[in-house]
Design an enzyme around this catalytic site. Structure first.
Site, PDB file in Angstrom:
ATOM      1  N   GLU A 102      -1.685  -5.987  -5.839  1.00  0.00           N
ATOM      2  CA  GLU A 102      -2.304  -6.694  -4.718  1.00  0.00           C
ATOM      3  C   GLU A 102      -3.018  -5.616  -3.898  1.00  0.00           C
ATOM      4  OE1 GLU A 102       0.504  -8.817  -2.152  1.00  0.00           O
ATOM      5  OE2 GLU A 102      -0.761  -8.309  -0.451  1.00  0.00           O
ATOM      6  N   ARG A 144      -7.128  -3.690   3.860  1.00  0.00           N
ATOM      7  CA  ARG A 144      -6.850  -2.892   5.055  1.00  0.00           C
ATOM      8  C   ARG A 144      -7.732  -1.655   5.047  1.00  0.00           C
ATOM      9  NH1 ARG A 144      -0.316  -2.930   5.032  1.00  0.00           N
ATOM     10  NH2 ARG A 144      -0.223  -5.091   4.382  1.00  0.00           N
ATOM     11  N   LYS A 187       4.411 -16.321   0.543  1.00  0.00           N
ATOM     12  CA  LYS A 187       4.949 -14.991   0.828  1.00  0.00           C
ATOM     13  C   LYS A 187       5.898 -15.134   2.028  1.00  0.00           C
ATOM     14  CE  LYS A 187       3.087 -10.558   2.484  1.00  0.00           C
ATOM     15  NZ  LYS A 187       1.997  -9.601   2.276  1.00  0.00           N
TER      16      LYS A 187
HETATM   17  C1  3PG Z   1       2.415  -6.226   3.023  1.00  0.00           C
HETATM   18  O1  3PG Z   1       1.331  -6.237   3.536  1.00  0.00           O
HETATM   19  O2  3PG Z   1       2.715  -7.052   2.179  1.00  0.00           O
HETATM   20  C2  3PG Z   1       3.444  -5.259   3.549  1.00  0.00           C
HETATM   21  O3  3PG Z   1       2.902  -4.330   4.408  1.00  0.00           O
HETATM   22  C3  3PG Z   1       4.201  -4.546   2.496  1.00  0.00           C
HETATM   23  O4  3PG Z   1       5.388  -4.203   3.095  1.00  0.00           O
HETATM   24  P1  3PG Z   1       6.124  -2.821   2.775  1.00  0.00           P
HETATM   25  O5  3PG Z   1       5.129  -1.738   3.049  1.00  0.00           O
HETATM   26  O6  3PG Z   1       7.307  -2.788   3.707  1.00  0.00           O
HETATM   27  O7  3PG Z   1       6.532  -2.853   1.343  1.00  0.00           O
END
Ligand code: 3PG
Length: 321
Positions: free
Chosen positions: A41, A45, A129
């Site tokens: 994914e 960002r 999610k």
């Molecule tokens: C996301 O956008 O799905 C999260 O930032 C991922 O979370 P993590 O960095 O705690 O795994």
């Protein structure tokens, strides 16, 4: 269910990627592939997200590439145009959801409340999610919502890592877990792709959890089995439990068959966290279950023989716990 969502459920882990340079995308793709997880994914960002998706979608068709942190229909359009096979967002944005659904692209919006779950169900979604998972109540939240919202599955993301992965995946309403722990932005920017492969392989190993459950030894007839059992118990003081077609010894590490069972010499039973996911993983390597050997309990597979013998031993998977 949509094929892409089925694939995500099969893999069980969605690596959440923040990539600064699209030029790093091929090395990232290769690192994930080598670690046994050809899925990513790519989050919007960074400015490189669209190009990174395009690079992977065009250059590595064996990878399933989606877009994450999609906050607007403009971003969804860019992601789909670049070849994203699924769209993920941190929250529930009805515009993004309908935009994707109208185009037949699987969309996985983020939720962390009953109201948002119902909004997602209202749109006909079966998988959402759960974000941010750890901060929103983690397993306790998912367990609490499993009763009223029976038909919906979650992809907990946010604070998931190799330590708590299996505890999430063991919940019936968890389709997969998302996380950035094996593909941290710093690792990508520093070119540490071997480390990404190592962490990815570790995540896959933890998810599957293959361990030795027992060894089954074939004997020609009940009399031979009984002689072996006597020897095992006399020499090693193993307790014996007699069943219809075999004896189990010790803490059930050994099974002595009263007549030749599957396998030229016998069988090896491998414990796994989830038989379905283990079969999905093995299926990618051309190994499948032997039809008719599967056992199901509470809607989950608990046992299945594999259609491949190793060193004269048939192999069967058995669900742990
Ligand atoms: C996301 O956008 O799905 C999260 O930032 C991922 O979370 P993590 O960095 O705690 O795994």
């Amino acid at each position: 269910m949509d094929e892409i969502l089925k694939t995500i459920e099969g893999y069980g882990i969605v690596p959440v990627v923040k990539i600064e340079k699209a030029a790093d995308a091929p090395s990232l793709g290769k690192a994930l592939l080598a670690g046994g997880l050809p899925l990513a994914e790519i989050t919007f960002r960074t400015a490189a997200a669209e190009d990174a998706i395009r690079t992977l979608a065009e250059g590595m068709p064996e990878m399933v590439v989606g877009a994450g942190t999609v906050l607007s229909t403009e971003q969804a359009k860019k992601a789909i145009g670049a070849g994203a096979k699924f769209i993920v967002s941190p929250g529930f944005n009805p515009k993004v959801v309908s935009f994707c659904r109208e185009r037949g692209v699987p969309v996985i919006p983020g939720v962390n409340s009953p109201t948002q779950i119902e909004a997602a169900m209202e749109c006909g979604l079966g998988i959402v999610k759960f974000f941010p998972a750890e901060e929103s109540g983690g397993r306790a939240f998912l367990t609490a919502v499993s009763a009223p919202y029976e038909g919906i599955k979650f992809i907990p993301t946010g604070g998931v890592n190799a330590t708590n992965l299996v505890s999430y995946l063991s919940l019936k309403n968890v389709a997969a877990c998302g996380g950035s722990w094996m593909v941290k932005g710093e690792l990508i920017s520093a070119g540490k792709f071997e480390e990404i492969t190592r962490l990815t392989a570790e995540a896959v190993r933890v998810l599957l959890g293959f361990t030795l459950a027992h060894v089954g030894i074939n004997e020609e007839k009940a009399e031979d089995a009984s002689k072996s059992v006597d020897l095992f118990s006399r020499l090693f003081r193993f307790p014996v439990a007699e069943g219809q077609s075999s004896y189990f010894l010790g803490q059930k590490e050994f099974e002595i068959m009263k007549s030749p069972g599957r396998g030229q010499k016998g069988h090896i039973a491998l414990g796994v966290n989830d038989v379905e996911r283990a079969l999905f993983y093995l299926g990618r390597q051309g190994i499948g279950p032997v039809a008719g050997t599967e056992k199901v309990k509470d809607g989950k597979l608990t046992i299945a023989y594999l259609d491949r013998e190793i060193s004269g031993f048939a192999i069967h998977l058995v669900k742990k716990g």
